[in-house]
Scaffold this active site. Structure first.
Site, short mmCIF file in Angstrom:
data_model
loop_
_atom_site.label_atom_id
_atom_site.label_comp_id
_atom_site.label_asym_id
_atom_site.label_seq_id
_atom_site.Cartn_x
_atom_site.Cartn_y
_atom_site.Cartn_z
CB ALA A 87 -0.69 0.09 1.16
CE LYS A 98 -3.34 -2.34 -2.92
NZ LYS A 98 -2.02 -2.28 -3.26
N GLY A 101 1.73 1.97 -8.22
CA GLY A 101 2.45 1.34 -9.09
C GLY A 101 1.43 1.08 -10.37
CD GLU A 107 -2.46 -3.00 -6.54
OE1 GLU A 107 -1.01 -3.34 -6.58
OE2 GLU A 107 -2.89 -2.03 -6.28
O1 LIG Z 1 -0.62 -0.39 -4.97
C1 LIG Z 1 0.18 -0.76 -5.43
C2 LIG Z 1 0.74 -0.79 -6.73
O2 LIG Z 1 -0.43 -0.53 -7.48
C3 LIG Z 1 1.35 -1.02 -4.54
O3 LIG Z 1 1.17 -1.91 -3.66
C4 LIG Z 1 1.71 0.24 -3.81
O4 LIG Z 1 2.22 1.25 -4.72
C5 LIG Z 1 3.21 -0.07 -2.60
O5 LIG Z 1 4.12 -0.27 -3.55
P1 LIG Z 1 5.57 -0.57 -2.81
O6 LIG Z 1 5.62 -1.91 -2.13
O7 LIG Z 1 6.66 -0.63 -3.91
O8 LIG Z 1 5.71 0.69 -1.83
#
Ligand SMILES: O=C(CO)[C@H](O)[C@H](O)COP(=O)(O)O
Length: 226
Positions: A87, A98, A101, A107
């Site tokens: 998250a 979220k 990415g 998700e």
């Molecule tokens: O929601 C997400 C992708 O869509 C990821 O879970 C979120 O961005 C966290 O990423 P990271 O573990 O690289 O910090």
């Protein structure tokens, strides 16, 4: 050498993978914290653990294949025992932002399909109220400008996500608007309002969904349950 945040991500990811039980169907989230979880799960599979995973992004699918985690899909299974995901922000009530990415739609599907939704984060993701991190909203490319106007009318400043000067396109072929609403006192209500807008596919607000959060620190983890 891993930095402090990465150590926390690794500890949280590995703990979540260690808690997966034989025979489970597992939703595999996305992001750098999930990387450590998939890697550890792969090691356990090599040691004899029987699991099947459904990945939430092309990147996670690639990691699962690389580390030897068997994959399945929703034409083969109608529920998941657990989904483990990262998250961008987690508040005191386990509401989440979220989508950093860009994998938020898939998700949300694997989170909805799971009996248990486990979040893995490093300490820096924990906040008292959501909103410092701009909220990702996935929109259809056709007429995205119209959706953006309606989203703006709810009180935010938005940016169309770009990568390397190109518009960022999700695994579903859509765009992402990163929306700065300031602090978000009522995540569920904002999510509902956004979902009413034509062209909005999904929002990065995951309100009242997480069952458990594993927070990785420098040396240990802390767990919060809903
Ligand atoms: O929601 C997400 C992708 O869509 C990821 O879970 C979120 O961005 C966290 O990423 P990271 O573990 O690289 O910090």
């Amino acid at each position: 050498m891993l930095g402090e945040k990465d150590i926390g991500k690794k500890l949280a990811g590995e703990q979540a993978a260690n808690e997966v039980q034989d025979g489970m169907k597992v939703g595999l989230g996305s992001g750098s914290t999930v990387y450590w979880m998939v890697k550890r799960l792969g090691e356990r599979v090599q040691q004899g653990l029987k699991v099947e995973g459904i990945p939430s992004s092309n990147q996670t699918e690639q990691w699962a294949k690389e580390f030897g985690v068997p994959l399945t899909n929703f034409s083969q299974v109608d529920y998941l025992d657990v989904t483990i995901d990262g998250a961008d922000e987690v508040d005191e009530n386990l509401n989440l932002i979220k989508g950093g990415g860009g994998a938020l739609f898939r998700e949300k599907v694997i989170a909805e399909a799971a009996k248990k939704f486990v979040i893995i984060v490093d300490q820096s993701k924990v906040v008292t109220q959501l909103g410092a991190y701009p909220l990702p909203v996935e929109v259809l490319p056709f007429g995205w400008e119209m959706a953006a106007k309606s989203i703006e009318a709810l009180g935010c400043e938005w940016k169309l996500r770009r990568r390397n000067n190109e518009i960022f396109v999700t695994d579903n072929g859509n765009y992402i608007l990163d929306c700065d609403f300031g602090m978000i006192p009522n995540p569920e209500e904002l999510h509902k309002q956004l979902k009413m807008i034509v062209g909005v596919v999904e929002t990065g607000l995951f309100a009242n969904m997480a069952d458990k959060v594993i927070i990785g620190g420098r040396e240990t983890t802390k767990t919060i349950e809903a």
